[in-house]
Design a protein around this motif. Structure first.
Motif, PDB file in Angstrom:
ATOM      1  N   TRP A 102       9.981  54.810 -10.454  1.00 21.68           N
ATOM      2  CA  TRP A 102      11.183  55.413 -11.615  1.00 21.68           C
ATOM      3  C   TRP A 102      10.791  54.595 -12.901  1.00 21.68           C
ATOM      4  O   TRP A 102      10.826  55.327 -13.830  1.00 21.68           O
ATOM      5  N   GLU A 116      13.798  64.482 -18.319  1.00 24.28           N
ATOM      6  CA  GLU A 116      15.159  65.464 -17.675  1.00 24.28           C
ATOM      7  C   GLU A 116      14.767  65.790 -16.152  1.00 24.28           C
ATOM      8  O   GLU A 116      15.801  65.775 -15.297  1.00 24.28           O
ATOM      9  N   ASP A 117      13.501  65.757 -15.937  1.00 22.96           N
ATOM     10  CA  ASP A 117      12.894  65.966 -14.406  1.00 22.96           C
ATOM     11  C   ASP A 117      13.268  64.630 -13.753  1.00 22.96           C
ATOM     12  O   ASP A 117      13.939  64.517 -12.387  1.00 22.96           O
ATOM     13  N   ALA A 119      15.647  62.724 -14.670  1.00 22.21           N
ATOM     14  CA  ALA A 119      17.243  62.663 -14.553  1.00 22.21           C
ATOM     15  C   ALA A 119      17.637  63.418 -13.258  1.00 22.21           C
ATOM     16  O   ALA A 119      18.443  63.059 -12.576  1.00 22.21           O
ATOM     17  N   ASP A 120      17.021  64.341 -13.157  1.00 23.44           N
ATOM     18  CA  ASP A 120      17.290  65.420 -11.910  1.00 23.44           C
ATOM     19  C   ASP A 120      17.037  64.632 -10.744  1.00 23.44           C
ATOM     20  O   ASP A 120      17.764  65.054  -9.766  1.00 23.44           O
ATOM     21  N   GLU A 121      15.941  64.176 -10.727  1.00 27.35           N
ATOM     22  CA  GLU A 121      15.467  63.447  -9.297  1.00 27.35           C
ATOM     23  C   GLU A 121      16.645  62.269  -9.217  1.00 27.35           C
ATOM     24  O   GLU A 121      17.138  62.089  -7.948  1.00 27.35           O
ATOM     25  N   ALA A 123      19.968  62.015 -10.201  1.00 25.08           N
ATOM     26  CA  ALA A 123      20.795  62.667  -9.792  1.00 25.08           C
ATOM     27  C   ALA A 123      21.003  63.153  -8.253  1.00 25.08           C
ATOM     28  O   ALA A 123      22.172  62.975  -7.618  1.00 25.08           O
ATOM     29  N   ALA A 124      20.004  63.596  -7.905  1.00 24.14           N
ATOM     30  CA  ALA A 124      20.001  63.973  -6.350  1.00 24.14           C
ATOM     31  C   ALA A 124      19.914  62.855  -5.701  1.00 24.14           C
ATOM     32  O   ALA A 124      20.626  62.868  -4.516  1.00 24.14           O
ATOM     33  N   LYS A 127      23.493  61.624  -5.384  1.00 20.83           N
ATOM     34  CA  LYS A 127      24.445  62.506  -4.681  1.00 20.83           C
ATOM     35  C   LYS A 127      24.285  62.134  -3.129  1.00 20.83           C
ATOM     36  O   LYS A 127      25.249  62.156  -2.469  1.00 20.83           O
ATOM     37  N   GLU A 164      19.521  58.373 -19.321  1.00 23.83           N
ATOM     38  CA  GLU A 164      20.383  59.018 -20.403  1.00 23.83           C
ATOM     39  C   GLU A 164      20.047  58.345 -21.940  1.00 23.83           C
ATOM     40  O   GLU A 164      19.970  59.276 -22.736  1.00 23.83           O
TER      41      GLU A 164
END
Length: 172
Positions: A102, A116-117, A119-121, A123-124, A127, A164
């Protein structure tokens, strides 16, 4: 109420990771209505001081319980397995490899879309990790494992903030 009560006792909640946020919020409002310093403005200095102590104690407990990571760390502490993030940074090799990948991806990212991609990874992953915290705490009740998961999630949260910041630098 007792200033020495743990946060869960103070809010009259079960000692568990999973909680109903609406119940927590409602209980916080009720406690604050009861002890808020403004309510005791006409009282003597000692009563005002106590009201201030209670208000601070309630707010600290609320902040700790409403944040999933802080709540998990607090449960570890209550069960004799403090997180000790400052002293214990040992992580599984696979987790460390993911962190390195990362970091490299963030350093090499040349566009906001790539960041952004990422960031999505992240965030997943966050979660999934939060879901695992609940399983480890409430089902397995493995406090040492939970402490390790909390430390790992702290790394992920820190990296998410870095992502971010990078997005902000790129004007997104």
């Amino acid at each position: 109420m007792n200033l020495q009560s743990n946060d869960f006792e103070l809010f009259e909640l079960p000692l568990a990771y999973a909680l109903d946020r609406a119940v927590l919020d409602e209980r916080w409002k009720a406690l604050q209505r009861e002890v808020h310093p403004d309510r005791h403005a006409a009282a003597d200095a000692q009563t005002q001081r106590q009201a201030m102590q209670w208000s601070v104690r309630i707010n600290e407990a609320y902040q700790r319980l409403k944040d999933p990571l802080q709540r998990a760390a607090y449960l570890c502490e209550l069960h004799g397995a403090p997180v000790q993030a400052e002293n214990n940074t040992a992580m599984p090799p696979a987790f460390l490899m993911q962190q390195m990948e990362w970091r490299e991806a963030l350093e090499e990212a040349s566009s906001a879309a790539v960041v952004e991609d990422l960031a999505d990874e992240v965030a997943a992953a966050r979660k999934r990790m939060l879901s695992q915290l609940q399983q480890t705490a409430d089902v397995q009740q493995d406090w040492l494992a939970l402490a390790g998961q909390v430390r790992a999630l702290m790394f992920v949260e820190r990296f998410a903030r870095d992502v971010e910041s990078r997005l902000e630098q790129l004007g997104q």
